[in-house]
Write a protein that holds these residues in place. Sequence first.
Motif, PDB file in Angstrom:
ATOM      1  N   ALA A 143      76.425 -19.800  53.936  1.00  0.00           N
ATOM      2  CA  ALA A 143      76.603 -19.835  52.492  1.00  0.00           C
ATOM      3  C   ALA A 143      75.383 -19.306  51.756  1.00  0.00           C
ATOM      4  O   ALA A 143      75.419 -19.136  50.533  1.00  0.00           O
ATOM      5  CB  ALA A 143      76.902 -21.266  52.037  1.00  0.00           C
ATOM      6  N   ALA A 144      74.300 -19.030  52.485  1.00  0.00           N
ATOM      7  CA  ALA A 144      73.049 -18.609  51.839  1.00  0.00           C
ATOM      8  C   ALA A 144      73.211 -17.315  51.045  1.00  0.00           C
ATOM      9  O   ALA A 144      72.530 -17.110  50.039  1.00  0.00           O
ATOM     10  CB  ALA A 144      71.956 -18.447  52.893  1.00  0.00           C
ATOM     11  N   GLY A 145      74.108 -16.437  51.482  1.00  0.00           N
ATOM     12  CA  GLY A 145      74.268 -15.161  50.801  1.00  0.00           C
ATOM     13  C   GLY A 145      75.401 -15.111  49.800  1.00  0.00           C
ATOM     14  O   GLY A 145      75.787 -14.024  49.347  1.00  0.00           O
ATOM     15  N   ASP A 146      75.975 -16.262  49.424  1.00  0.00           N
ATOM     16  CA  ASP A 146      77.082 -16.275  48.473  1.00  0.00           C
ATOM     17  C   ASP A 146      76.655 -15.686  47.133  1.00  0.00           C
ATOM     18  O   ASP A 146      75.543 -15.935  46.658  1.00  0.00           O
ATOM     19  CB  ASP A 146      77.586 -17.700  48.255  1.00  0.00           C
ATOM     20  CG  ASP A 146      78.393 -18.214  49.443  1.00  0.00           C
ATOM     21  OD1 ASP A 146      78.684 -17.414  50.348  1.00  0.00           O
ATOM     22  OD2 ASP A 146      78.714 -19.423  49.448  1.00  0.00           O
ATOM     23  N   PHE A 147      77.546 -14.921  46.504  1.00  0.00           N
ATOM     24  CA  PHE A 147      77.233 -14.304  45.218  1.00  0.00           C
ATOM     25  C   PHE A 147      77.485 -15.242  44.042  1.00  0.00           C
ATOM     26  O   PHE A 147      77.148 -14.916  42.906  1.00  0.00           O
ATOM     27  CB  PHE A 147      78.055 -13.017  45.034  1.00  0.00           C
ATOM     28  CG  PHE A 147      79.547 -13.232  45.057  1.00  0.00           C
ATOM     29  CD1 PHE A 147      80.243 -13.589  43.913  1.00  0.00           C
ATOM     30  CD2 PHE A 147      80.262 -13.071  46.241  1.00  0.00           C
ATOM     31  CE1 PHE A 147      81.617 -13.777  43.934  1.00  0.00           C
ATOM     32  CE2 PHE A 147      81.630 -13.257  46.274  1.00  0.00           C
ATOM     33  CZ  PHE A 147      82.315 -13.611  45.115  1.00  0.00           C
ATOM     34  N   ALA A 148      78.073 -16.403  44.304  1.00  0.00           N
ATOM     35  CA  ALA A 148      78.318 -17.397  43.256  1.00  0.00           C
ATOM     36  C   ALA A 148      78.281 -18.776  43.898  1.00  0.00           C
ATOM     37  O   ALA A 148      78.585 -18.925  45.083  1.00  0.00           O
ATOM     38  CB  ALA A 148      79.672 -17.158  42.576  1.00  0.00           C
ATOM     39  N   PRO A 149      77.894 -19.808  43.127  1.00  0.00           N
ATOM     40  CA  PRO A 149      77.840 -21.153  43.697  1.00  0.00           C
ATOM     41  C   PRO A 149      79.238 -21.735  43.887  1.00  0.00           C
ATOM     42  O   PRO A 149      80.215 -21.272  43.286  1.00  0.00           O
ATOM     43  CB  PRO A 149      77.057 -21.935  42.645  1.00  0.00           C
ATOM     44  CG  PRO A 149      77.380 -21.238  41.361  1.00  0.00           C
ATOM     45  CD  PRO A 149      77.465 -19.780  41.714  1.00  0.00           C
ATOM     46  N   ARG A 159      85.089 -16.585  53.117  1.00  0.00           N
ATOM     47  CA  ARG A 159      84.224 -15.516  52.639  1.00  0.00           C
ATOM     48  C   ARG A 159      84.686 -14.201  53.234  1.00  0.00           C
ATOM     49  O   ARG A 159      84.787 -14.075  54.458  1.00  0.00           O
ATOM     50  CB  ARG A 159      82.769 -15.809  53.031  1.00  0.00           C
ATOM     51  CG  ARG A 159      82.209 -17.070  52.395  1.00  0.00           C
ATOM     52  CD  ARG A 159      80.839 -17.433  52.964  1.00  0.00           C
ATOM     53  NE  ARG A 159      80.276 -18.590  52.265  1.00  0.00           N
ATOM     54  CZ  ARG A 159      80.525 -19.868  52.594  1.00  0.00           C
ATOM     55  NH1 ARG A 159      81.319 -20.127  53.635  1.00  0.00           N
ATOM     56  NH2 ARG A 159      79.991 -20.853  51.906  1.00  0.00           N
ATOM     57  N   VAL A 160      84.952 -13.234  52.375  1.00  0.00           N
ATOM     58  CA  VAL A 160      85.446 -11.932  52.810  1.00  0.00           C
ATOM     59  C   VAL A 160      84.528 -10.850  52.259  1.00  0.00           C
ATOM     60  O   VAL A 160      84.256 -10.817  51.053  1.00  0.00           O
ATOM     61  CB  VAL A 160      86.889 -11.686  52.328  1.00  0.00           C
ATOM     62  CG1 VAL A 160      87.345 -10.288  52.723  1.00  0.00           C
ATOM     63  CG2 VAL A 160      87.828 -12.731  52.906  1.00  0.00           C
ATOM     64  N   ASN A 161      84.064  -9.959  53.137  1.00  0.00           N
ATOM     65  CA  ASN A 161      83.199  -8.856  52.733  1.00  0.00           C
ATOM     66  C   ASN A 161      83.843  -7.538  53.122  1.00  0.00           C
ATOM     67  O   ASN A 161      84.354  -7.384  54.230  1.00  0.00           O
ATOM     68  CB  ASN A 161      81.831  -8.962  53.413  1.00  0.00           C
ATOM     69  CG  ASN A 161      81.087 -10.222  53.019  1.00  0.00           C
ATOM     70  OD1 ASN A 161      81.151 -10.661  51.882  1.00  0.00           O
ATOM     71  ND2 ASN A 161      80.396 -10.820  53.982  1.00  0.00           N
ATOM     72  N   SER A 162      83.833  -6.591  52.195  1.00  0.00           N
ATOM     73  CA  SER A 162      84.286  -5.243  52.486  1.00  0.00           C
ATOM     74  C   SER A 162      83.388  -4.288  51.717  1.00  0.00           C
ATOM     75  O   SER A 162      82.524  -4.714  50.943  1.00  0.00           O
ATOM     76  CB  SER A 162      85.753  -5.047  52.074  1.00  0.00           C
ATOM     77  OG  SER A 162      85.916  -5.226  50.683  1.00  0.00           O
ATOM     78  N   GLU A 163      83.574  -3.009  51.935  1.00  0.00           N
ATOM     79  CA  GLU A 163      82.716  -2.030  51.287  1.00  0.00           C
ATOM     80  C   GLU A 163      82.888  -2.081  49.766  1.00  0.00           C
ATOM     81  O   GLU A 163      83.962  -1.824  49.242  1.00  0.00           O
ATOM     82  CB  GLU A 163      83.030  -0.624  51.797  1.00  0.00           C
ATOM     83  CG  GLU A 163      82.099   0.444  51.251  1.00  0.00           C
ATOM     84  CD  GLU A 163      82.375   1.808  51.845  1.00  0.00           C
ATOM     85  OE1 GLU A 163      81.724   2.770  51.434  1.00  0.00           O
ATOM     86  OE2 GLU A 163      83.258   1.899  52.726  1.00  0.00           O
ATOM     87  N   GLY A 164      81.837  -2.470  49.066  1.00  0.00           N
ATOM     88  CA  GLY A 164      81.864  -2.469  47.606  1.00  0.00           C
ATOM     89  C   GLY A 164      82.384  -3.735  46.976  1.00  0.00           C
ATOM     90  O   GLY A 164      82.363  -3.866  45.749  1.00  0.00           O
ATOM     91  N   SER A 165      82.857  -4.702  47.757  1.00  0.00           N
ATOM     92  CA  SER A 165      83.381  -5.934  47.160  1.00  0.00           C
ATOM     93  C   SER A 165      83.184  -7.117  48.096  1.00  0.00           C
ATOM     94  O   SER A 165      83.076  -6.957  49.315  1.00  0.00           O
ATOM     95  CB  SER A 165      84.868  -5.785  46.810  1.00  0.00           C
ATOM     96  OG  SER A 165      85.660  -5.796  47.979  1.00  0.00           O
TER      97      SER A 165
END
Length: 231
Positions: A143-149, A159-165
């Motif tokens: 959770a350390a890299g979450d963009f929002a609390p 948590r889902v990561n893709s190119e640009g989002s």
Amino acid sequence: MRSVRGALALLALVLAPPAGATDAGVKEAIPPRFEWPRLQVLEHVEASEIVEAEGVPVALRAVRVKENARVLVQRFADAFRDQGLYVAPGRKQAQLANNAAMLTAFDPLRAITYTVILQPQPDGTTSLYLGEANHALAKKVSAAGDFAPLPSQARDVLRVNSEGSRTLSFQTSLTGEQVQAFYDDALAKAGWKPADEPGLYTRPGGELRLTHEPGKTGQRAVVLLYVARAR
């Protein structure tokens, strides 16, 4: 048609192997890798892409096909079983709203989950979301890299990561008003400013969209989508 990224909230339900799958269908000889059945594709709605959901790489594809959804459900079920995948009983398959259907199968030898979401269209065609989650290549997430609390009441976080989002989704016992108040305060402290469109926040370099709605279990489903923008 909903985007592939929008379907991730549904695919999150089946990222883990179905219960009992790891003990089912294991054979001494490794069979060929599963192949999706051939379809009469009318439109490739979005190009294939690889995203990372809770550290699990997921290959996604969205298409619109000529076949009727009712026919396709049986076709996919037959394809899963005929190729030696484990398919959970119908009562254990996820049930979706808006007449959508979802079917999941698991390859225990390769630790790959296959999911198809079928959405009937008024013209008799069907919109399909095809997903392959490779658990053998999973990485540990934090959770350390979450963009929002996240509120302390957040459960079943994805948590889902893709190119640009990047996407954060979770379930919570908070009411809609409480969710909104929490993020209005937290995002303002992080430099986000509300836009004219409800649920949309912006700051230099990106935009953030917040959506939440009541779920069937009495919990509230919350999704935050962050999209990077050129400064």
